[in-house]
Design a protein around this motif. Structure first.
Motif, short mmCIF file in Angstrom:
data_model
loop_
_atom_site.label_atom_id
_atom_site.label_comp_id
_atom_site.label_asym_id
_atom_site.label_seq_id
_atom_site.Cartn_x
_atom_site.Cartn_y
_atom_site.Cartn_z
N LEU A 221 0.82 -1.21 0.00
CA LEU A 221 0.00 0.00 0.00
C LEU A 221 0.85 1.27 0.00
CD1 LEU A 221 -2.64 -1.05 2.71
CD2 LEU A 221 -2.94 -1.05 0.22
N ALA A 222 2.11 1.15 0.42
CA ALA A 222 2.98 2.33 0.51
C ALA A 222 4.43 1.92 0.33
CB ALA A 222 2.80 3.02 1.86
N VAL A 223 5.20 2.82 -0.29
CA VAL A 223 6.64 2.63 -0.45
C VAL A 223 7.33 3.87 0.10
CG1 VAL A 223 8.56 2.38 -2.06
CG2 VAL A 223 6.41 1.14 -2.47
N VAL A 224 8.30 3.66 0.97
CA VAL A 224 9.11 4.75 1.52
C VAL A 224 10.51 4.62 0.93
CG1 VAL A 224 9.95 5.92 3.57
CG2 VAL A 224 7.77 4.68 3.65
N LEU A 225 10.94 5.63 0.19
CA LEU A 225 12.26 5.64 -0.42
C LEU A 225 13.14 6.60 0.36
CD1 LEU A 225 14.04 4.70 -2.84
CD2 LEU A 225 13.30 6.78 -4.03
N THR A 226 14.12 6.07 1.09
CA THR A 226 15.00 6.91 1.89
C THR A 226 16.23 7.31 1.08
OG1 THR A 226 16.03 4.93 2.85
CG2 THR A 226 14.25 5.97 4.09
N LYS A 227 16.70 8.55 1.32
CA LYS A 227 17.80 9.12 0.54
C LYS A 227 18.89 9.70 1.44
CE LYS A 227 14.79 10.20 -3.37
NZ LYS A 227 14.34 11.23 -4.34
N GLY A 228 19.10 9.06 2.60
CA GLY A 228 20.14 9.52 3.51
C GLY A 228 19.92 10.94 3.96
N ALA A 229 20.96 11.74 3.86
CA ALA A 229 20.89 13.14 4.33
C ALA A 229 19.91 13.98 3.52
CB ALA A 229 22.28 13.77 4.26
N GLN A 230 19.50 13.48 2.35
CA GLN A 230 18.56 14.23 1.50
C GLN A 230 17.10 13.96 1.84
OE1 GLN A 230 21.64 13.01 -0.03
NE2 GLN A 230 22.07 15.13 0.52
N GLY A 231 16.83 13.20 2.90
CA GLY A 231 15.46 12.98 3.32
C GLY A 231 14.86 11.71 2.76
N ALA A 232 13.56 11.74 2.50
CA ALA A 232 12.85 10.54 2.04
C ALA A 232 11.61 10.94 1.27
CB ALA A 232 12.47 9.67 3.24
N ASP A 233 11.17 10.03 0.40
CA ASP A 233 9.93 10.20 -0.34
C ASP A 233 8.96 9.10 0.05
OD1 ASP A 233 11.05 12.33 -1.77
OD2 ASP A 233 11.76 11.02 -3.38
N LEU A 234 7.69 9.46 0.20
CA LEU A 234 6.63 8.51 0.51
C LEU A 234 5.71 8.41 -0.69
CD1 LEU A 234 4.79 6.78 2.38
CD2 LEU A 234 3.79 8.94 3.18
N TYR A 235 5.51 7.19 -1.16
CA TYR A 235 4.61 6.93 -2.28
C TYR A 235 3.40 6.17 -1.76
CZ TYR A 235 8.59 8.00 -5.36
OH TYR A 235 9.64 8.61 -6.00
N VAL A 236 2.21 6.67 -2.05
CA VAL A 236 0.98 6.02 -1.66
C VAL A 236 -0.07 6.30 -2.72
CG1 VAL A 236 0.31 8.00 -0.22
CG2 VAL A 236 -0.75 5.77 0.17
N GLU A 237 -0.83 5.25 -3.10
CA GLU A 237 -1.79 5.36 -4.20
C GLU A 237 -1.08 5.97 -5.41
OE1 GLU A 237 -6.09 6.01 -2.40
OE2 GLU A 237 -4.71 7.54 -1.64
N ASN A 238 -1.59 7.10 -5.92
CA ASN A 238 -0.95 7.75 -7.06
C ASN A 238 -0.24 9.04 -6.64
OD1 ASN A 238 -1.87 5.85 -9.02
ND2 ASN A 238 -3.91 6.79 -8.88
#
Length: 326
Positions: A221-238
């Protein structure tokens, strides 16, 4: 508030006392508790949540040490039997000047891999709980079968399932075996947490957006893409929700991703997340979720080791107040 149940390895990390040299040249180490599932459980507990670790340790001094440190961190250890059939796992780590690591593991097998499916209790899991696991203990072993049983029980009882592939290629016979095993388990989880340097390896896709989209399979249902010191992106639905990291003085990056994951899951537990309301909660609270998790991950890099460097809730909130994410 539900409980975090984390299944998988707990081991001793031997952290070098010198940075910037090859592992073969390190002369002295500091012993600290580690293992990604243990780190995530400790992160939740240190933030004030309820967390248990499901694993096995040896009937040895290192097992004694790990159980003591888990209790100190607030992790429940009633689901950790002991064995004389194998020793507690060890990992030797070398640190580059920027705090990034290389690992050398000693387990053939280690005690955690001997945890059996028959030792998993269906009643451990309920609505409002989260089962978290990684890939390190998914090599062919009794522990892999225990994961399968735990995932099935968590699903049947309405718990959320979280998976951090946490790629460690030295533990696998081939990269292909590692990739295929991770892909086998992705569809069993509701939340996938993956780092940007693992994404292409896991999916076989270079384009980031296409690679992330390919992870939405089965129960995901969700993907969390971590980028170290650059933070993270959360993907959910569209939807994609971005966030920035926090600038800190880095001592050791060991456990930073686990601190992030623990903080992320802690908030979901606090809000009573379940599979049927997960997407709505993530969409509504994405900014707070990611900021809190980023701050926790950043603070974990300011000390040596993983569990020993995990922050408290007050420390996370203080960083969020005093520092603008960058």
């Amino acid at each position: 508030m539900g409980e975090l149940l984390s299944i998988g390895e707990v081991l001793i990390d031997f952290i070098p006392d010198q940075k910037g040299i090859a592992l073969k040249d390190v002369e002295s180490f500091t012993r600290v508790p580690g293992g990604a599932p243990a780190n995530v459980a400790a992160a939740v507990a240190k933030l004030g949540g309820t967390a248990s670790l499901i694993t096995k340790v040896g009937q040895d001094a290192f097992g004694d040490f790990l159980l003591e440190r888990l209790v100190e961190a607030g992790v429940k250890i009633d689901k950790i039997p002991r064995t004389t059939e194998a020793n507690t796992g060890l990992a030797f780590v070398s640190l580059r000047e920027d705090g990034e690591r290389d690992f050398s593991f000693y387990r053939n097998p280690s005690a955690d891999l001997l945890f059996k499916a028959s030792e998993v209790n269906e009643d451990w899991f309920g609505q409002g709980d989260v089962l978290h696991f990684g890939s390190v203990d998914l090599i062919d072993s009794p522990m892999k079968k225990a994961h399968i049983k735990a995932i099935g029980a968590a699903n049947r009882n309405g718990a959320i399932i979280s998976f951090d592939p946490n790629v460690r290629l030295p533990l696998w016979d081939t990269p292909k075996q590692c990739r295929e095993t991770i892909q086998e388990f992705i569809s069993t989880a509701h939340i996938i947490k993956v780092s940007d340097d693992e994404l292409e390896f896991i999916t076989g896709i270079a384009d980031e957006s296409i690679a992330v989209a390919s992870l939405f399979t089965g129960n995901v249902l969700a993907v969390v893409l971590t980028k170290g010191a650059q933070g993270a992106d959360l993907y959910v639905e569209n939807h994609k929700y971005g966030s920035a990291g926090y600038s800190v003085t880095v001592e050791d990056t060991t456990g930073a991703g686990d601190a992030f994951t623990g903080a992320f899951l802690y908030q979901l537990l606090n809000w009573g997340a379940k599979p049927d309301n997960l997407e709505a909660l993530l969409s509504e609270h994405h900014e707070e979720l990611l900021a809190f998790a980023n701050a926790s991950g950043a603070l974990a890099t300011t000390g040596k080791g993983a569990i020993s460097a995990l922050p408290t809730k007050n420390q996370v909130l203080e960083l969020m107040k005093s520092t603008t994410a960058s």
